[in-house]
Scaffold this motif. Structure first.
Motif, PDB file in Angstrom:
ATOM      1  N   MET A 187       0.776  -1.201   0.000  1.00 46.23           N
ATOM      2  CA  MET A 187       0.000   0.000   0.000  1.00 46.23           C
ATOM      3  C   MET A 187       0.826   1.280   0.000  1.00 46.23           C
ATOM      4  O   MET A 187       0.245   2.338  -0.159  1.00 46.23           O
ATOM      5  N   SER A 203      -5.570   3.324   2.060  1.00 49.13           N
ATOM      6  CA  SER A 203      -4.937   2.051   2.426  1.00 49.13           C
ATOM      7  C   SER A 203      -5.963   0.947   2.639  1.00 49.13           C
ATOM      8  O   SER A 203      -5.795  -0.177   2.156  1.00 49.13           O
ATOM      9  N   GLU A 204      -7.016   1.256   3.374  1.00 50.61           N
ATOM     10  CA  GLU A 204      -8.028   0.243   3.674  1.00 50.61           C
ATOM     11  C   GLU A 204      -8.761  -0.217   2.418  1.00 50.61           C
ATOM     12  O   GLU A 204      -8.946  -1.418   2.204  1.00 50.61           O
ATOM     13  N   THR A 213      -6.358  -2.201   0.150  1.00 52.11           N
ATOM     14  CA  THR A 213      -6.109  -3.524   0.735  1.00 52.11           C
ATOM     15  C   THR A 213      -7.305  -4.439   0.513  1.00 52.11           C
ATOM     16  O   THR A 213      -7.147  -5.608   0.119  1.00 52.11           O
ATOM     17  N   ASN A 214      -8.516  -3.926   0.736  1.00 52.32           N
ATOM     18  CA  ASN A 214      -9.717  -4.721   0.502  1.00 52.32           C
ATOM     19  C   ASN A 214      -9.802  -5.162  -0.956  1.00 52.32           C
ATOM     20  O   ASN A 214     -10.186  -6.299  -1.245  1.00 52.32           O
ATOM     21  N   LEU A 233      -7.333  -5.677  -3.050  1.00 52.21           N
ATOM     22  CA  LEU A 233      -6.349  -6.738  -3.288  1.00 52.21           C
ATOM     23  C   LEU A 233      -6.751  -8.067  -2.646  1.00 52.21           C
ATOM     24  O   LEU A 233      -6.570  -9.132  -3.240  1.00 52.21           O
ATOM     25  N   LEU A 234      -7.285  -8.001  -1.438  1.00 52.31           N
ATOM     26  CA  LEU A 234      -7.629  -9.236  -0.728  1.00 52.31           C
ATOM     27  C   LEU A 234      -8.926  -9.875  -1.211  1.00 52.31           C
ATOM     28  O   LEU A 234      -9.056 -11.099  -1.224  1.00 52.31           O
ATOM     29  N   SER A 270      -8.751  -8.895  11.332  1.00 56.29           N
ATOM     30  CA  SER A 270      -9.050  -8.341  10.014  1.00 56.29           C
ATOM     31  C   SER A 270     -10.539  -8.034   9.943  1.00 56.29           C
ATOM     32  O   SER A 270     -11.308  -8.390  10.833  1.00 56.29           O
ATOM     33  N   GLY A 272     -11.630  -2.755   7.991  1.00 53.66           N
ATOM     34  CA  GLY A 272     -11.402  -1.716   6.991  1.00 53.66           C
ATOM     35  C   GLY A 272     -12.591  -0.824   6.746  1.00 53.66           C
ATOM     36  O   GLY A 272     -12.495   0.397   6.796  1.00 53.66           O
TER      37      GLY A 272
END
Length: 147
Positions: free
Chosen positions: A1, A29-30, A33-34, A36-37, A79, A82
């Motif tokens: 990120m 960032s959140e 990241t979400n 990508l995941l 986790s 986010g």
């Protein structure tokens, strides 16, 4: 990120937006990241867009994955926080359609740009008077031809 945060920081600096920077960067960032995941199928990426408006900044993360992100209805463990953070920090957030995939966005209100204050004028003179300006004295040297 780090790349997404650096991009967002540079955009905010270029737009001279200094307020709420930490909130915007955390939400970038959140959301990234979400994406990508949960939203990016193998071999694909995501698109991060920041959009400046007169009184807000909008963050959009576009991905090509299925599903609709939602805030968990129970206290998440390590986790899953986010969207809770995005919901707490942003003024608005939501999910839009995209073919394929979705756009997760959030917006942050910022103060409108302040118009420059016009210069103040000195008090006018008495009625009928005209403003005067005084030029600095000039020192002329006689030209060599006149000596």
């Amino acid at each position: 990120m780090p790349g997404a945060r650096a991009f967002a920081r540079r955009a905010l600096e270029d737009w001279d937006v200094h307020e709420r920077t930490d909130d915007v960067l955390l939400c970038v960032s959140e959301l990234a990241t979400n994406a990508l995941l949960h939203g990016v199928p193998t071999g694909r990426g995501f698109l991060l867009r920041l959009l400046p408006y007169a009184e807000s900044v909008r963050v959009e993360v576009h991905d090509s994955g299925g599903g609709t992100p939602a805030v968990p209805d129970h206290e998440p463990d390590e986790s899953g926080r986010g969207l809770l953070l995005v919901g707490a920090l942003a003024d608005m957030w939501g999910v839009g359609e995209r073919a394929p995939g979705k756009v997760v966005w959030c917006e942050f209100a910022i103060a409108p740009p302040v118009a420059p204050t016009p210069p103040t004028r000195s008090r006018p003179g008495p009625p009928g008077s005209t403003p005067r300006s005084v030029a600095p004295p000039t020192h002329a040297s006689p030209s060599p031809a006149r000596r």
